[in-house]
Design an enzyme around this catalytic site. Sequence first.
Site, PDB file in Angstrom:
ATOM      1  N   GLU A 423      23.192  40.417 -15.160  1.00 40.35           N
ATOM      2  CA  GLU A 423      22.956  38.979 -15.225  1.00 40.35           C
ATOM      3  C   GLU A 423      21.925  38.570 -14.165  1.00 40.35           C
ATOM      4  O   GLU A 423      22.131  38.772 -12.980  1.00 40.35           O
ATOM      5  CB  GLU A 423      24.286  38.259 -14.972  1.00 40.35           C
ATOM      6  CG  GLU A 423      24.160  36.762 -14.791  1.00 40.35           C
ATOM      7  CD  GLU A 423      25.508  36.129 -14.403  1.00 40.35           C
ATOM      8  OE1 GLU A 423      26.485  36.877 -14.194  1.00 40.35           O
ATOM      9  OE2 GLU A 423      25.552  34.900 -14.317  1.00 40.35           O
ATOM     10  N   ASP A 496      28.224  38.256 -12.581  1.00 40.70           N
ATOM     11  CA  ASP A 496      28.963  37.667 -11.463  1.00 40.70           C
ATOM     12  C   ASP A 496      30.411  37.466 -11.878  1.00 40.70           C
ATOM     13  O   ASP A 496      30.714  37.314 -13.061  1.00 40.70           O
ATOM     14  CB  ASP A 496      28.370  36.291 -11.118  1.00 40.70           C
ATOM     15  CG  ASP A 496      26.972  36.419 -10.521  1.00 40.70           C
ATOM     16  OD1 ASP A 496      26.651  37.521 -10.044  1.00 40.70           O
ATOM     17  OD2 ASP A 496      26.230  35.419 -10.552  1.00 40.70           O
TER      18      ASP A 496
END
Length: 637
Positions: A423, A496
Amino acid sequence: MTEYNEKSIKILEGLEAVRKRPGMYIGSTDKRGLHHLVWEIVDNAIDEAINGYGKKITVTLTKIGSVRVSDEGRGVPIGKHASGKSTPEVIYTVLHAGGKFETDGYKVSGGLHGVGSSVVNALSKWMKVTICREGKICEISFKNGGKLDKDLKQIGTTKQTGTTVEFFPDEEIFGNARFSYTTICERMQESAFLINGLTMEVIDEEDDKHNTYCYDNGLVSFVEYVNEGKDVLQKVINFSSEKNGIEVDIAMQYTDSYNENIMSFVNNVKTVDGGSHEVGFKTALTKVFNEYIRANSLLKSKEGLDGSDTREGLTAIISLKIPESLLQFEGQTKGKLGTPQARTVVESVVYEKLSYYLEENKESATAIMDKALKSKLAREAARKARAEARAGKGKGKSEKVLLGKLTPAQSKEYHKNELFIVEGNSAGGTAKSGRDKRHQAILPLRGKIINCEKSTVADLFKNEEINTIVHAIGAGVGADFDYTESNYGKVIIMTDADDDGAHIQTLLLTFFYRWMRDLIEHGMLYIAVPPLYLVKYNKDKKYINTNEELNEFKNTFKGKYTIQRYKGLGEMNADQLWETTMDPAHRTLVKVRIDDKALAEKRVGVLMGDDSEVRKEWIEENVEFTLEDDYKGVGSK
Ligand code: 2B7
């Protein structure tokens, strides 16, 4: 029905065997194995219900961590067994103790067919069995892996009948794993769908919640449940028939999605790997569709519909009752039906009933055929796109653009290579510096991932992020996906540990589930688990993955310490990211599994549907659970 008496129980083996090799009896000693204990006990209660005794089964998760299962059947016989022991003692302490437990010649529920109770006892810290029968309430208890604690004794009188089994799993074997209310509810609901009129109640005493499941037309309800919230093309089609002693019951419905979801059961046991009955079903479907299309001149080309065209958007449940004499299972885990007659029976029933249905329901028939014809077009378009991508592999300009973001691994040993889908750009950069160059490739995601639940092949190919993933893996997509061609042995999603990360995970999971399912089914898709905290004390440090772990640390550590909370991957430097999240020797990976197709389907549906509020709730409550952990399931470099 076979005469059942106390003597028909054979004594074969001791319970120590079970404790020595639990995996042999319950598959594993992880959370899955733990729940297996419940299924074994419940299966006995279900058998009793199917035999016609008792319509309600209650499963209670107690405050102390034991499970209690009650049925309203005849109660386990309480007389003396030939060995001189009481029958319950024999049933619960002797392996392979089990009388014949059949109705009309077929075994009716799954599990170890009645031998499961002693296995559960063997793996329990303690077990208590309460039997209501012949006007009496009797109790017997065991401890320490099935050793008799208190012998069978009458403790009261009653007009009711039934059996109650409560057990506490042995922590030596299962660690301190806890039962999952949701997992138990899902399984009990599935049984209730399959057995009309059976009431299944699940109670959680700790959290003070409960659920009751009971259906009169279970298969139809099952399909409606799976398709809840989706746009459907017709009412659920339902037919049942019996041929050559095999009972067939089928419910099916088309939705506007692009996914095929067929589940089959034989004698109420899920046939996870399909088998002859599913083959018969698919063959009939293809035949009926092509005949309909010819008869109504819906297709000009010579080439007819592919089987897969007739199953796009289809949810179907196939439930068979097969006499034991005809039962044949195949495959390593015996999840595949072999019985050849099942194929012909299902094929002829479906052919007959579905042809009739289409003739009688023109409007539905048109909608369904339209969908299948569209699928054919999309399939041909996808094949063309893939052929083009292949022809230009490694040379074309578009290929270079697409793979521009990828930092490849150096090794050519593809199965040892890992693709990290990361990400964000900054985390991608960190991962790039921290990785093992030989075997780890990094693909940072910049743009948004498309929501695949609502997209066609064309939409898919327009999305750059998805395109890049497809090209990086290099094994095709959709019906053309071939996991053996994958450039990576593991594909690892690294986001995350926050809401956004969870959302990206679900978008990616949906994509893989819809378009590269074999990758999941072959255990090649993983989720990386970055630490939540770094605690520093004295001159030492420790990474912590969960809040529970942090609490434990706080409660047990004496002395000074500091806690740093990691909000994102970006807060770690390259060394830290390697150490905590990427290094095969220390990292934690969650292997993505599909335990239950119906539920995966439902979860993906709920997660990716239109309602963002529902989705948020789901992510908060269930993402952990959705990903059913298989911790430390990593290979060595
Ligand atoms: C193969 C063994 C395990 N059994 C019986 C009869 C009734 C019965 C059971 C049961 C789980 C939790 C509550 C048969 C079968 C033993 O023999 S086990 N009910 N319920 C159960 O385990 N529930 C039985 C014939 C006549 N009378 C009773």
